[in-house]
Design a protein around this motif. Structure first.
Motif: not given
Ligand code: C2E
Ligand code: CA
Ligand code: CA
Ligand code: CA
Length: 278
Positions: A14, A18, A21-22
């Protein structure tokens, strides 16, 4: 990231998700910001240790992301390098900084320099010389007033870097070696490379009063610069005691939060106007 032991595999996926994604979000945002002038230039004053006079400014990039807020250059500059966006971005920063410097000179401020950071990717880009020439021509800034800050990562690839440094030198531009003392390369490049200034890394300045070894490094860099006929500037000066120490060692220039953090162009202009009235 926090170390939580090896058992929480899901947690890590996860977190990695993240992270990716960032990164994508930043990458897209960065592309837009470069196109739409979304990145600002801030200016940190550089001062004479002895007279307290402002001699110039270092230009530092600032990015306020529309959704994510303030992003540190330590995060977005490496990303800009990875994506090669640093080339157009760096050109804009250089142009903006030189324009601002021109304006301050036109307003009657007596400044010696504007310092601009160049990353290795920019420096090795075949267009760098023509970009710098064009910016200086457009802004009518004398090359002697422009200082380019380079890091050891550039200097290490000397076969490529040396000719570019010599061309800049020939144009009259000043060359400073940033973060000096933090790299691992040999000192021999100091005699081979056409440098004007050594910039003592702030990590050594910050512990001047706690650590005898850091004092030794700072003293040695100041003496080395002197022996090689180079200027020296200390960065990251946060306290009066640090400044006093530098003065006692004959270090002529400094910058740091003790006098001022990096300022917006409006704040920097106001500071100059105030110091002119004094
Ligand atoms: P740098 O070139 O070593 O810049 C000095 C950094 O130290 C700046 O961080 C500045 O805000 C910070 N600083 C100044 N005085 C003090 C102080 O007294 N105490 C402390 N703790 N910090 C101080 P910033 O602006 O976050 O930039 C970080 C790095 O990002 C820069 O390190 C530089 O490597 C890179 N960078 C920033 N702007 C540009 C740019 O326009 N082009 C390129 N290529 N790199 C840039
Ligand atoms: Ca710098
Ligand atoms: Ca530095
Ligand atoms: Ca640095």
């Amino acid at each position: 990231a926090k170390q939580n032991g090896g058992s929480q595999y899901c947690f890590y996926t996860e977190e990695m998700d993240q992270h990716i994604t960032r990164k994508l979000q930043l990458e897209n945002g960065l592309r837009k910001a470069v196109e739409q002038e979304g990145i600002d230039v801030y200016y940190q004053p550089q001062l004479d240790v002895f007279s307290g006079k402002i001699i110039g400014f270092e230009a530092l990039a600032r990015w306020n992301h529309p959704d994510l807020g303030f992003i540190s250059p330590d995060e977005f500059i490496p990303l800009a390098e990875e994506t090669k966006l640093i080339v157009p971005l760096g050109e804009k920063i250089l142009l903006e900084a030189c324009r601002q410097f021109r304006q301050w000179m036109d307003e009657g401020h007596d400044l010696e320099r504007i310092s601009v950071n160049l990353s290795a990717i920019q420096f090795m880009d075949p267009t760098i010389i023509s970009t710098v020439e064009s910016v200086l021509r457009q802004t009518e800034v004398a090359p002697e007033h422009l200082e380019i800050e380079l890091t050891e990562s550039i200097v290490q690839d000397s076969v490529q870097a040396l000719p570019v440094m010599h061309r800049m030198k020939k144009m009259g531009i000043q060359l400073a070696l940033d973060d000096f003392g933090t790299g691992f390369s040999s000192l021999s490049y100091l005699k081979d490379f056409p440098l004007d200034t050594l910039k003592v890394d702030r990590s050594f300045i910050q512990t001047i009063h706690e650590n005898e070894k850091d004092r030794a490094v700072v003293d040695t860099v100041i003496q080395l610069a002197d022996r090689l006929g180079l200027s020296v500037i200390a960065e990251g000066v946060e306290t009066e005691a640090q400044l006093d120490y530098l003065r006692s060692r004959g270090c002529v220039e400094y910058q740091g939060y003790f006098f001022s953090k990096p300022l917006s162009k409006t704040e920097a202009s106001a500071l100059l106007t105030r110091s002119m009235a004094m």
